[in-house]
Design an enzyme around this catalytic site. Structure first.
Site, PDB file in Angstrom:
ATOM      1  N   GLY A  47       0.824  -1.200   0.000  1.00 20.15           N
ATOM      2  CA  GLY A  47       0.000   0.000   0.000  1.00 20.15           C
ATOM      3  C   GLY A  47       0.855   1.246   0.000  1.00 20.15           C
ATOM      4  CB  CYS A  48       0.137   4.659   1.200  1.00 22.59           C
ATOM      5  SG  CYS A  48       0.948   6.253   1.400  1.00 22.59           S
TER       6      CYS A  48
END
Length: 221
Positions: A47-48
């Site tokens: 993810g981020c």
């Protein structure tokens, strides 16, 4: 076991379909897959990368964490190009660690406990293949260790559903633009950080501490 609503979708986060806004561009560079004597490398996509960087930097034995791009089929990807979901790259973190203080197995535990490995092409409010779950390994020994830790985590039923984590041999890692590095530290009041990154870190910390207690209990004579 350890329920996780770890992304309360706050109003501010609704405006972000990716890891924050594009505010500038700059040259990216390929990172050498080598380290100083006494250090090793681990690379994960979960993810981020703002969130991932902050999480791994909190682990004792981790020397440095760099946000960047890996797992794709194009050279010198930029933040803008990766967000088109056409380069094959995922937001990733390049971790340099001291194996005398933290093992590769433990970093794999952090990886599987710090994001939801059952959501395909998504992590919380961030949607797209650039946010998919990937564990990069450098050799057969790391691959074997990673698979063993995945099996260990799955056996605890922490996450509901089938794991969709990809396993890829590490070939390249591109350092992201400068403004992405240490983003949470440098931008503690940014809206995405407050709405997503910090809640995700807090949920991970609780989950990781609970998991460590479980391991200690199970290993007691």
């Amino acid at each position: 076991m350890y329920p996780l609503p770890y992304f309360p979708i706050l109003a501010m986060a609704v405006f972000y379909l990716f890891c924050g806004p594009v505010t500038e561009t700059s040259k990216v560079e390929s990172v050498p897959l080598t380290t100083k004597p006494g250090q090793k490398i681990a690379v994960f996509a979960e993810g981020c990368f703002w969130c991932s960087e902050h999480i791994f930097e909190s682990i004792p034995g981790v020397v440095d964490v760099t946000s960047g791009y890996a797992g794709g089929h194009t050279d010198n990807p930029t933040y803008e190009s990766v967000n088109t979901e056409t380069t094959g790259h995922a937001e990733s973190v390049f971790i340099i660690y001291d194996p005398s203080k933290v093992s590769y197995a433990e970093l794999c535990r952090v990886f599987f406990l710090s994001h939801d490995p059952t959501t395909k092409d998504r992590q919380g409010p961030d949607v797209g293949s650039s946010y998919r779950s990937i564990l990069f390994y450098s050799n057969d020994e790391e691959f074997k260790t990673a698979k063993e830790i995945q099996k260990e985590i799955q056996s605890k039923n922490i996450w509901k559903g089938n794991f969709v984590t990809e396993f890829q041999k590490l070939k390249h890692f591109y350092r992201a633009e400068g403004y992405h590095q240490d983003f949470i530290q440098n931008n503690p009041n940014q809206s995405y950080v407050l709405a997503v990154s910090i809640p995700r870190y807090n949920e991970f910390e609780k989950r990781y501490q609970a998991y460590q207690k479980t391991l200690r209990f199970n290993s007691s004579p």
